[in-house]
Design a protein around this motif. Sequence first.
Motif, PDB file in Angstrom:
ATOM      1  N   LEU A 123      73.994   4.905  15.331  1.00 19.38           N
ATOM      2  CA  LEU A 123      74.999   4.693  14.278  1.00 19.38           C
ATOM      3  C   LEU A 123      75.915   5.737  14.116  1.00 19.38           C
ATOM      4  O   LEU A 123      77.117   5.359  13.862  1.00 19.38           O
ATOM      5  CB  LEU A 123      74.422   4.383  12.998  1.00 19.38           C
ATOM      6  CG  LEU A 123      73.886   2.891  12.494  1.00 19.38           C
ATOM      7  CD1 LEU A 123      73.064   2.256  13.322  1.00 19.38           C
ATOM      8  CD2 LEU A 123      73.327   3.160  11.001  1.00 19.38           C
ATOM      9  N   SER A 124      75.665   6.824  14.498  1.00 19.04           N
ATOM     10  CA  SER A 124      76.422   7.797  14.388  1.00 19.04           C
ATOM     11  C   SER A 124      77.402   8.224  15.355  1.00 19.04           C
ATOM     12  O   SER A 124      78.730   8.614  15.195  1.00 19.04           O
ATOM     13  CB  SER A 124      75.771   9.391  14.361  1.00 19.04           C
ATOM     14  OG  SER A 124      74.889   9.323  13.221  1.00 19.04           O
ATOM     15  N   PHE A 125      77.277   7.603  16.689  1.00 19.29           N
ATOM     16  CA  PHE A 125      77.987   7.760  17.635  1.00 19.29           C
ATOM     17  C   PHE A 125      79.504   7.400  17.503  1.00 19.29           C
ATOM     18  O   PHE A 125      80.320   8.229  17.769  1.00 19.29           O
ATOM     19  CB  PHE A 125      77.288   7.059  18.870  1.00 19.29           C
ATOM     20  CG  PHE A 125      78.162   7.224  20.352  1.00 19.29           C
ATOM     21  CD1 PHE A 125      78.024   8.182  21.074  1.00 19.29           C
ATOM     22  CD2 PHE A 125      79.314   6.267  20.613  1.00 19.29           C
ATOM     23  CE1 PHE A 125      78.707   8.537  22.071  1.00 19.29           C
ATOM     24  CE2 PHE A 125      79.896   6.410  21.813  1.00 19.29           C
ATOM     25  CZ  PHE A 125      79.540   7.732  22.542  1.00 19.29           C
ATOM     26  N   GLY A 126      79.686   6.387  17.124  1.00 20.30           N
ATOM     27  CA  GLY A 126      81.160   5.819  16.809  1.00 20.30           C
ATOM     28  C   GLY A 126      81.931   6.629  16.013  1.00 20.30           C
ATOM     29  O   GLY A 126      83.252   6.862  16.098  1.00 20.30           O
ATOM     30  N   LEU A 127      81.055   7.089  14.808  1.00 21.85           N
ATOM     31  CA  LEU A 127      81.841   7.942  13.771  1.00 21.85           C
ATOM     32  C   LEU A 127      82.041   9.069  14.571  1.00 21.85           C
ATOM     33  O   LEU A 127      83.139   9.788  14.016  1.00 21.85           O
ATOM     34  CB  LEU A 127      80.916   8.207  12.604  1.00 21.85           C
ATOM     35  CG  LEU A 127      80.549   6.777  11.797  1.00 21.85           C
ATOM     36  CD1 LEU A 127      79.593   7.085  10.701  1.00 21.85           C
ATOM     37  CD2 LEU A 127      81.829   6.364  11.025  1.00 21.85           C
ATOM     38  N   GLU A 128      81.298   9.780  15.386  1.00 27.95           N
ATOM     39  CA  GLU A 128      81.736  11.117  15.733  1.00 27.95           C
ATOM     40  C   GLU A 128      82.891  10.988  16.829  1.00 27.95           C
ATOM     41  O   GLU A 128      83.624  11.976  16.875  1.00 27.95           O
ATOM     42  CB  GLU A 128      80.402  11.418  16.759  1.00 27.95           C
ATOM     43  CG  GLU A 128      79.239  11.821  16.011  1.00 27.95           C
ATOM     44  CD  GLU A 128      78.218  12.130  16.755  1.00 27.95           C
ATOM     45  OE1 GLU A 128      78.025  11.866  18.050  1.00 27.95           O
ATOM     46  OE2 GLU A 128      76.959  12.438  15.942  1.00 27.95           O
ATOM     47  N   GLN A 129      82.938   9.622  17.736  1.00 27.62           N
ATOM     48  CA  GLN A 129      84.187   9.513  18.249  1.00 27.62           C
ATOM     49  C   GLN A 129      85.473   9.667  17.541  1.00 27.62           C
ATOM     50  O   GLN A 129      86.768   9.844  18.009  1.00 27.62           O
ATOM     51  CB  GLN A 129      83.959   8.241  19.109  1.00 27.62           C
ATOM     52  CG  GLN A 129      82.909   8.038  20.113  1.00 27.62           C
ATOM     53  CD  GLN A 129      83.096   9.382  21.229  1.00 27.62           C
ATOM     54  OE1 GLN A 129      83.746   9.426  21.859  1.00 27.62           O
ATOM     55  NE2 GLN A 129      82.058  10.453  21.421  1.00 27.62           N
ATOM     56  N   GLN A 130      85.525   9.069  16.242  1.00 26.98           N
ATOM     57  CA  GLN A 130      86.613   9.025  15.398  1.00 26.98           C
ATOM     58  C   GLN A 130      86.772  10.243  14.611  1.00 26.98           C
ATOM     59  O   GLN A 130      87.727  10.370  13.813  1.00 26.98           O
ATOM     60  CB  GLN A 130      86.116   7.802  14.415  1.00 26.98           C
ATOM     61  CG  GLN A 130      86.153   6.522  14.874  1.00 26.98           C
ATOM     62  CD  GLN A 130      85.995   5.448  13.917  1.00 26.98           C
ATOM     63  OE1 GLN A 130      85.738   5.405  12.811  1.00 26.98           O
ATOM     64  NE2 GLN A 130      86.130   4.237  14.232  1.00 26.98           N
ATOM     65  N   LYS A 131      86.033  11.459  14.867  1.00 24.67           N
ATOM     66  CA  LYS A 131      86.140  12.637  14.279  1.00 24.67           C
ATOM     67  C   LYS A 131      85.879  12.699  12.923  1.00 24.67           C
ATOM     68  O   LYS A 131      86.451  13.538  12.133  1.00 24.67           O
ATOM     69  CB  LYS A 131      87.480  13.048  14.596  1.00 24.67           C
ATOM     70  CG  LYS A 131      87.890  13.275  16.350  1.00 24.67           C
ATOM     71  CD  LYS A 131      86.862  13.945  17.058  1.00 24.67           C
ATOM     72  CE  LYS A 131      87.598  14.167  18.566  1.00 24.67           C
ATOM     73  NZ  LYS A 131      86.416  14.844  19.403  1.00 24.67           N
ATOM     74  N   VAL A 132      84.916  11.865  12.543  1.00 30.87           N
ATOM     75  CA  VAL A 132      84.628  11.712  11.080  1.00 30.87           C
ATOM     76  C   VAL A 132      83.958  13.017  10.532  1.00 30.87           C
ATOM     77  O   VAL A 132      83.036  13.597  11.681  1.00 30.87           O
ATOM     78  CB  VAL A 132      83.819  10.502  10.663  1.00 30.87           C
ATOM     79  CG1 VAL A 132      83.380  10.491   9.261  1.00 30.87           C
ATOM     80  CG2 VAL A 132      84.612   9.333  10.943  1.00 30.87           C
ATOM     81  N   PRO A 133      83.975  13.766   9.544  1.00 31.88           N
ATOM     82  CA  PRO A 133      83.350  14.954   9.215  1.00 31.88           C
ATOM     83  C   PRO A 133      81.898  14.771   9.191  1.00 31.88           C
ATOM     84  O   PRO A 133      81.497  13.700   9.159  1.00 31.88           O
ATOM     85  CB  PRO A 133      83.924  15.144   7.856  1.00 31.88           C
ATOM     86  CG  PRO A 133      85.026  14.786   7.712  1.00 31.88           C
ATOM     87  CD  PRO A 133      85.178  13.467   8.622  1.00 31.88           C
TER      88      PRO A 133
END
Length: 342
Positions: free
Chosen positions: A96-106
């Motif tokens: 679940l985290s992977f896509g958010l990390e790619q979007q540079k979400v804090p």
Amino acid sequence: MSYVEIRGLSKRFDDASVFEKIDFEVERGEMCVLVGPSGCGKTTLLRAIAGLVDPDEGRIAIDGREITALPPKARGIGMVMQQYALFPNMNVEQNLSFGLEQQKVPAAEIRRRVAAMVALVGLEARAKARPHALSGGQKQRVALARALVLEPKLLLLDEPMSALDAQIRKRLRDELKRLQREIGFTAIMVTHDQEEALVLGDRIAVMQAGRLSQVGSPHKVYGAPASAEVASFIGDFNILVPAAIERVFHHRPERSWAIHPGAFEVVGFRHLNGSVSLAPERGFEADATVAGMQMLGPVIRYHLQADTIALKMDVLNKPSHGPLAPGSPLRIRLAAADVREI
């Protein structure tokens, strides 16, 4: 202006048309279900909306912004496919985290959104498990959560439950509807399962041979099919042409009828050589013979033969009454109010 607008969308591969002049719209927070037989073009249409296939004509807009020429990653669309495509070396939270990390979400926001989504799909106890340790239903919930955690403008679902067994499909179907209502996301889903479409859809688009045959609410599409093709696919109606109705029911209509199996009632066993009567105040009656039956849980579907016409009739499955044996003669009544001219 509707939230999602599809206008004049067409796609051809070489000389073969996949779909032509597709027009439909989806309101914000709606679940629109594209339903139709295999090969009708619905998955290619979904891929065109996602940007994975370039349409030859037409336009796609989300929230007033045209996205027809945008690359997939710039469209703000989430997608859940038939295959879960989870990262095997990552646990549920990491998937679940992977896509958010790619979007540079804090990082703090990632932890908050992932924890909330894991709880929403009921996977707190499996948050550290990798895909190989999950059941099919759990994997599908992870795939859905992974798309939703990105907070897409539009969620596309391509037969996401087709690989699951019947009971798990029903549970996940209910779960998906609950999530859609709680979160309020807008979605377009593809399925060939008519029951799934009726349960999940706020709006149903019936697709046949690359064209939309009818678009409307489940109640409208099921209760008032626009054509014999729609009636035979979405509602499993009996389709009777004028000559058949005149011969079986002694009634001369001008148009064909679409008759749902549930419209027939058993009046009683007929006597040999019994006559066929027309009783307008009670509906139309005819003689028939049981040719076979199917157990459908709370309903028994009988296959009947009336003259040379094959009919389907649904009756409640009551434990106190055994099913009728093949060859049993019946007199059936058709309620006039349940007849749909097409």
